[in-house]
Design an enzyme around this catalytic site. Structure first.
Site, PDB file in Angstrom:
ATOM      1  CB  VAL A 129     -30.637 -20.849 -55.316  1.00 54.72           C
ATOM      2  CG1 VAL A 129     -29.792 -21.774 -56.455  1.00 54.72           C
ATOM      3  CG2 VAL A 129     -29.915 -19.672 -54.980  1.00 54.72           C
ATOM      4  CG  ASP A 159     -29.518 -18.132 -65.929  1.00 59.05           C
ATOM      5  OD1 ASP A 159     -29.383 -19.094 -66.505  1.00 59.05           O
ATOM      6  OD2 ASP A 159     -30.376 -17.832 -65.090  1.00 59.05           O
ATOM      7  CG  HIS A 187     -33.004 -20.318 -63.593  1.00 61.23           C
ATOM      8  ND1 HIS A 187     -31.822 -20.130 -64.063  1.00 61.23           N
ATOM      9  CD2 HIS A 187     -33.126 -21.289 -62.949  1.00 61.23           C
ATOM     10  CE1 HIS A 187     -30.986 -21.119 -63.943  1.00 61.23           C
ATOM     11  NE2 HIS A 187     -31.787 -22.157 -63.291  1.00 61.23           N
TER      12      HIS A 187
END
Ligand code: NAX
Length: 326
Positions: A129, A159, A187
């Site tokens: 993450v 997202d 990301h």
């Protein structure tokens, strides 16, 4: 009741973890019949704060929480672990260049990759993450040569969920009416949220919205959502990131619904002409603890250019830390 599984969370005293740990312990991630042992990693100066979080976990008296281990040593925190959520990362400091940020995180994620390689369960599932998530996952995987690189993934589910929410609002539907949303790539704000294959109540989503809304509203809103939240809240997304991390692991472990898919950043294998060697977000289905890239989707010229742009950024990130890959 099943045997407990071990779940490691890094950055466990941080703001995402403050929402995440309680979801995991309550059964939101692995189901209401799966007991868990939490193994929490922090840096030494944050161990005091982490002890406070553990006091609160204990005060919840969660039926599924069997034990909590805390440590500032990765080899303790990753010992025999089945699931690892790598949340802790080095934030960008004042005057820090992008390259410095990549290198600072490379040091963290190579250490953790090595520890996972050495002590974790051979069937471990890893979700990164902490940003830059895709490249951090690449570094961790490259430092775990005894494991399959495909056991390392990075999070684009936030997202994906943001894209569902935007399209639901636009079409006056509920997020559960929408299937087959896709996030391609990194990301970051080069990601490509793609509704080409999405359906709303079984109808093609692309026929319900116009191209101008897609290009001027939907795509930039999803790409820039993190910044909008920081502006509004004065702090980065935390509860929504924790919910997405829970979703990512639950789907990977327990499977996707029939006729639907999710987005996960995984090692590229050449699918859709994305060259191997980076962690790229693809549409995937999950079954029996394994994910499979959805194949055979038609890619328009518009999609191709967006997919290539986010691939380019991932290649540049890789080039900046290439010397640190093993
Ligand atoms: P916080 O700064 O609140 O917490 C991070 C925690 O990690 C701190 O407690 C810190 O002590 C710890 N930490 C730092 N280095 C560590 C190490 N080597 N080992 C163990 N722990 C370590 O950040 P938070 O808001 O929780 O965000 C964490 C990360 O998630 C950031 O990198 C952030 O950019 C990223 N995000 C990623 C998202 C995604 O969709 N992939 C969305 C949300 C979030 O922005």
């Amino acid at each position: 009741m099943k045997q407990p599984v071990r779940v490691t969370v890094t950055g466990a005293a941080g703001q995402i973890s403050y929402a995440l740990l309680f979801r995991i312990a309550s059964g939101s991630m692995l189901g209401p019949d799966q007991p868990v042992i939490l193994q929490l990693l922090e840096i030494t100066p944050a161990m005091g704060a982490l002890e406070g979080v553990v006091m609160e976990l204990n005060d919840c008296a969660f039926p599924l929480l069997h034990d909590v281990v805390i440590s500032d040593d990765p080899e303790v925190a990753f010992k025999d672990t089945d699931y690892a959520l790598l949340v802790g990362a080095r934030p960008r400091g004042p005057g820090m260049e992008r390259k410095d940020l990549l290198e600072a995180n490379a040091a963290i994620f190579s250490t953790q990759g090595k520890a996972i390689n050495k002590v974790a369960s051979r069937d471990i599932k890893v979700l990164v993450v902490g940003n830059p998530a895709n490249t951090n996952a690449l570094i961790a995987a490259s430092n775990a040569p005894d494991l399959d690189a495909g056991q390392f993934t990075a999070m684009t589910r936030l997202d994906h969920n943001r894209a569902l929410s935007q399209l639901a609002e636009k079409t006056g539907s509920h997020t559960t009416d929408i299937k087959r949303m896709t996030i391609w790539g990194n990301h970051s704000n080069t990601q490509y949220p793609d509704i080409s294959n999405a359906t709303v109540k079984g109808e093609a989503a692309a026929a319900m919205v116009d191209q101008a809304w897609l290009e001027e509203n939907f795509i930039p809103t999803v790409q820039e959502r993190g910044a909008a939240i920081i502006k509004a809240r004065g702090a980065s997304s935390a509860a929504s990131a924790a919910a997405a991390a829970t979703d990512h692991m639950r789907t990977w472990a327990l499977g996707t619904a029939d006729g639907d898919w999710v987005s996960m950043a995984i090692p590229s294998d050449g699918s859709y002409d994305i060259e191997p060697g980076i962690m790229y977000s693809y549409p995937v289905t999950c079954k029996d603890g394994k994910y499979t890239i959805v194949q055979g989707l038609e890619i328009s010229e518009f999609s191709r250019s967006r997919m290539d742009a986010t691939e380019d950024e991932l290649r540049q990130e890789r080039a900046a830390i290439e010397h640190l890959l093993s």
